[in-house]
Design a protein around this motif. Structure first.
Motif, PDB file in Angstrom:
ATOM      1  N   VAL A  38      -5.025   4.471   5.135  1.00 52.68           N
ATOM      2  CA  VAL A  38      -5.349   3.320   4.285  1.00 52.68           C
ATOM      3  C   VAL A  38      -4.607   2.086   4.780  1.00 52.68           C
ATOM      4  CG1 VAL A  38      -5.183   2.367   1.955  1.00 52.68           C
ATOM      5  CG2 VAL A  38      -5.869   4.744   2.277  1.00 52.68           C
ATOM      6  N   SER A  39      -3.323   2.256   5.135  1.00 48.41           N
ATOM      7  CA  SER A  39      -2.535   1.136   5.647  1.00 48.41           C
ATOM      8  C   SER A  39      -3.128   0.589   6.934  1.00 48.41           C
ATOM      9  CB  SER A  39      -1.091   1.593   5.888  1.00 48.41           C
ATOM     10  OG  SER A  39      -0.308   0.545   6.396  1.00 48.41           O
ATOM     11  N   SER A  40      -3.537   1.468   7.835  1.00 49.42           N
ATOM     12  CA  SER A  40      -4.117   1.032   9.120  1.00 49.42           C
ATOM     13  C   SER A  40      -5.438   0.307   8.932  1.00 49.42           C
ATOM     14  CB  SER A  40      -4.307   2.243  10.044  1.00 49.42           C
ATOM     15  OG  SER A  40      -3.075   2.822  10.406  1.00 49.42           O
ATOM     16  N   PHE A  41      -6.318   0.870   8.111  1.00 54.91           N
ATOM     17  CA  PHE A  41      -7.621   0.223   7.902  1.00 54.91           C
ATOM     18  C   PHE A  41      -7.455  -1.125   7.199  1.00 54.91           C
ATOM     19  CE2 PHE A  41      -9.452   4.643   8.253  1.00 54.91           C
ATOM     20  CZ  PHE A  41     -10.107   4.389   9.453  1.00 54.91           C
ATOM     21  N   GLY A  42      -6.491  -1.205   6.300  1.00 59.13           N
ATOM     22  CA  GLY A  42      -6.219  -2.488   5.659  1.00 59.13           C
ATOM     23  C   GLY A  42      -5.682  -3.505   6.645  1.00 59.13           C
ATOM     24  N   ALA A  43      -4.812  -3.066   7.568  1.00 60.96           N
ATOM     25  CA  ALA A  43      -4.271  -3.965   8.594  1.00 60.96           C
ATOM     26  C   ALA A  43      -5.372  -4.459   9.529  1.00 60.96           C
ATOM     27  CB  ALA A  43      -3.172  -3.257   9.386  1.00 60.96           C
ATOM     28  N   ILE A  44      -6.337  -3.584   9.836  1.00 58.88           N
ATOM     29  CA  ILE A  44      -7.469  -3.983  10.676  1.00 58.88           C
ATOM     30  C   ILE A  44      -8.275  -5.086   9.983  1.00 58.88           C
ATOM     31  CG2 ILE A  44      -9.659  -3.205  11.669  1.00 58.88           C
ATOM     32  CD1 ILE A  44      -8.273  -0.403  11.962  1.00 58.88           C
ATOM     33  N   ALA A  45      -8.596  -4.864   8.700  1.00 56.29           N
ATOM     34  CA  ALA A  45      -9.346  -5.869   7.942  1.00 56.29           C
ATOM     35  C   ALA A  45      -8.548  -7.170   7.832  1.00 56.29           C
ATOM     36  CB  ALA A  45      -9.672  -5.328   6.551  1.00 56.29           C
ATOM     37  N   LEU A  46      -7.244  -7.062   7.634  1.00 55.96           N
ATOM     38  CA  LEU A  46      -6.393  -8.249   7.536  1.00 55.96           C
ATOM     39  C   LEU A  46      -6.399  -9.024   8.842  1.00 55.96           C
ATOM     40  CD1 LEU A  46      -4.299  -9.854   5.865  1.00 55.96           C
ATOM     41  CD2 LEU A  46      -2.540  -8.327   6.789  1.00 55.96           C
TER      42      LEU A  46
ATOM     43  N   VAL B 172       0.831  -1.204   0.000  1.00 58.17           N
ATOM     44  CA  VAL B 172       0.000   0.000   0.000  1.00 58.17           C
ATOM     45  C   VAL B 172       0.865   1.254   0.000  1.00 58.17           C
ATOM     46  CG1 VAL B 172      -0.253   0.193   2.524  1.00 58.17           C
ATOM     47  CG2 VAL B 172      -2.057   1.054   1.016  1.00 58.17           C
ATOM     48  N   THR B 173       1.977   1.228   0.723  1.00 59.64           N
ATOM     49  CA  THR B 173       2.868   2.397   0.742  1.00 59.64           C
ATOM     50  C   THR B 173       3.503   2.631  -0.618  1.00 59.64           C
ATOM     51  OG1 THR B 173       3.356   2.022   3.090  1.00 59.64           O
ATOM     52  CG2 THR B 173       4.865   3.431   1.869  1.00 59.64           C
ATOM     53  N   TYR B 174       3.953   1.561  -1.234  1.00 61.45           N
ATOM     54  CA  TYR B 174       4.614   1.673  -2.544  1.00 61.45           C
ATOM     55  C   TYR B 174       3.642   2.163  -3.612  1.00 61.45           C
ATOM     56  CZ  TYR B 174       6.912   0.319  -6.883  1.00 61.45           C
ATOM     57  OH  TYR B 174       7.450   0.320  -8.138  1.00 61.45           O
ATOM     58  N   LEU B 175       2.478   1.527  -3.700  1.00 65.61           N
ATOM     59  CA  LEU B 175       1.529   1.855  -4.763  1.00 65.61           C
ATOM     60  C   LEU B 175       0.944   3.256  -4.597  1.00 65.61           C
ATOM     61  CD1 LEU B 175      -0.357  -1.534  -5.241  1.00 65.61           C
ATOM     62  CD2 LEU B 175       1.425  -0.528  -6.683  1.00 65.61           C
ATOM     63  N   LEU B 176       0.560   3.599  -3.361  1.00 71.96           N
ATOM     64  CA  LEU B 176      -0.013   4.931  -3.155  1.00 71.96           C
ATOM     65  C   LEU B 176       1.037   6.031  -3.319  1.00 71.96           C
ATOM     66  CD1 LEU B 176      -2.537   4.401  -0.206  1.00 71.96           C
ATOM     67  CD2 LEU B 176      -3.027   4.745  -2.630  1.00 71.96           C
ATOM     68  N   SER B 177       2.251   5.778  -2.857  1.00 70.84           N
ATOM     69  CA  SER B 177       3.322   6.766  -3.056  1.00 70.84           C
ATOM     70  C   SER B 177       3.599   6.963  -4.538  1.00 70.84           C
ATOM     71  CB  SER B 177       4.603   6.301  -2.348  1.00 70.84           C
ATOM     72  OG  SER B 177       4.416   6.234  -0.966  1.00 70.84           O
ATOM     73  N   LEU B 178       3.590   5.845  -5.287  1.00 69.28           N
ATOM     74  CA  LEU B 178       3.788   5.923  -6.732  1.00 69.28           C
ATOM     75  C   LEU B 178       2.660   6.718  -7.382  1.00 69.28           C
ATOM     76  CD1 LEU B 178       5.927   4.679  -8.687  1.00 69.28           C
ATOM     77  CD2 LEU B 178       4.257   2.892  -9.180  1.00 69.28           C
ATOM     78  N   GLY B 179       1.427   6.451  -6.948  1.00 65.71           N
ATOM     79  CA  GLY B 179       0.277   7.150  -7.511  1.00 65.71           C
ATOM     80  C   GLY B 179       0.290   8.636  -7.215  1.00 65.71           C
ATOM     81  N   PHE B 180       0.559   8.990  -5.958  1.00 67.25           N
ATOM     82  CA  PHE B 180       0.616  10.407  -5.602  1.00 67.25           C
ATOM     83  C   PHE B 180       1.777  11.099  -6.314  1.00 67.25           C
ATOM     84  CE2 PHE B 180      -1.967   9.382  -1.751  1.00 67.25           C
ATOM     85  CZ  PHE B 180      -2.947  10.344  -1.945  1.00 67.25           C
ATOM     86  N   GLY B 181       2.906  10.388  -6.429  1.00 62.22           N
ATOM     87  CA  GLY B 181       4.044  10.978  -7.131  1.00 62.22           C
ATOM     88  C   GLY B 181       3.718  11.287  -8.584  1.00 62.22           C
ATOM     89  N   ALA B 182       3.025  10.362  -9.252  1.00 65.68           N
ATOM     90  CA  ALA B 182       2.632  10.583 -10.649  1.00 65.68           C
ATOM     91  C   ALA B 182       1.638  11.740 -10.750  1.00 65.68           C
ATOM     92  CB  ALA B 182       2.026   9.297 -11.211  1.00 65.68           C
TER      93      ALA B 182
END
Length: 307
Positions: free
Chosen positions: A85-93, A42-52
């Motif tokens: 997003v990372s936290s909510f995903g970790a909760i669901a996981l 999630v960190t990699y993909l969102l950072s890539l998306g925001f960077g673009a």
């Protein structure tokens, strides 16, 4: 074939518990690997998306001041959005892995427990800040105090992070560790998972000790049906030490109420390493530990006296 059969039996003993199913250690290693994969992805993909996105807009640190206010807000806060997003995903996981690895559901959070835990997190931070200023162990960068919307934004980020930690390091970990073992193993597994997912194993020695005390406190609260207190404590402590009183050594809010810098007695304050690395937090955590464990400790003393 005898050696092969012996090898298979050995593998089976290592992999499976007597009651059947995988041993808790393998379940928890699998859970931790899943957590790391999610956090990285999630960190990699969102950072890539925001960077673009920022690149397409021509938005950078040099041009942000000339951008519209909404673009400035997004540029300043996209890291917090990734954290949420990372936290909510970790909760669901954690919820999914609990069903898969141990069965059952997570405990609900009660408002009364959240409030009590929040007080336990807030008091040591504010009392410590007042004490350090009186002792001149720390000083203020600025003497102007202001309340901003950033405080609420940071509170939401820390609440999500604290809830993710509770669900993963305690709700899931303790249940999986104690499925076929004594409760003490749940405490040990929870402490190890907390150090692993927060990266606090890299702190100075006293910081690691304080994080282990925190792990024991939160595990006890969770094990006794007060998961909300654990979440409140971790959320408000982090929020108060970064957004209210920004201590050195942490990722302070962009607009804290007041900011501190170290002067002396770093062994007490934690100095540049952060509040969690000081003896003040050791004393506060020990006091809270003794209070929470007063009943089992009293019962133990009475049994010794009876003998």
């Amino acid at each position: 074939m005898r050696w092969w059969n012996s090898a298979l039996r050995g593998i089976k003993r290592v992999a499976l518990c007597k009651e059947g199913g995988a041993r808790a250690a393998w379940k928890l290693l699998f859970a931790y690997a899943a957590y790391l994969l999610w956090a990285w992805l999630v960190t990699y993909l969102l950072s890539l998306g925001f960077g673009a996105l920022f690149g397409a807009w021509g938005l950078s640190a040099a041009t942000a001041a000339r951008a519209p206010s909404w673009a400035q807000w997004l540029f300043a806060n996209y890291g917090r959005f990734i954290s949420l997003v990372s936290s909510f995903g970790a909760i669901a996981l954690a919820h999914g892995l609990l069903r898969l690895l141990a069965g059952g559901k997570m405990e609900k959070l009660r408002p009364r427990d959240l409030t009590m835990g929040a007080l336990w997190g807030l008091i040591p931070v504010l009392a410590g800040a007042a004490l350090f200023l009186l002792m001149d162990s720390m000083r203020l960068y600025e003497r102007t105090f202001s309340l901003t919307p950033d405080l609420l934004w940071m509170l939401a980020v820390y609440f999500a992070a604290a809830l993710a930690e509770e669900r993963f390091a305690r709700g899931l970990t303790m249940r999986a560790a104690t499925l076929h073992a004594r409760p003490i193993w749940g405490y040990a597994a929870s402490a190890a998972m907390l150090l692993a997912i927060t990266g606090s194993y890299a702190l100075p020695p006293l910081g690691v000790v304080n994080m282990l005390l925190t792990a024991v406190l939160c595990a006890h609260l969770s094990a006794t049906g007060r998961a909300g207190a654990s979440v409140g404590l971790r959320c408000v402590w982090s929020w108060a030490s970064t957004a209210l009183a920004a201590f050195p050594g942490g990722s302070a809010a962009s607009q804290p109420v007041f900011r501190l810098y170290e002067v002396s007695e770093n062994w007490l304050t934690g100095g540049a390493s952060g509040l969690i690395c000081g003896a003040w937090m050791t004393l506060a955590l020990l006091a809270l530990t003794l209070w929470l464990f007063r009943k089992p400790l009293g019962a133990l003393l009475r049994r010794k006296e009876a003998k």
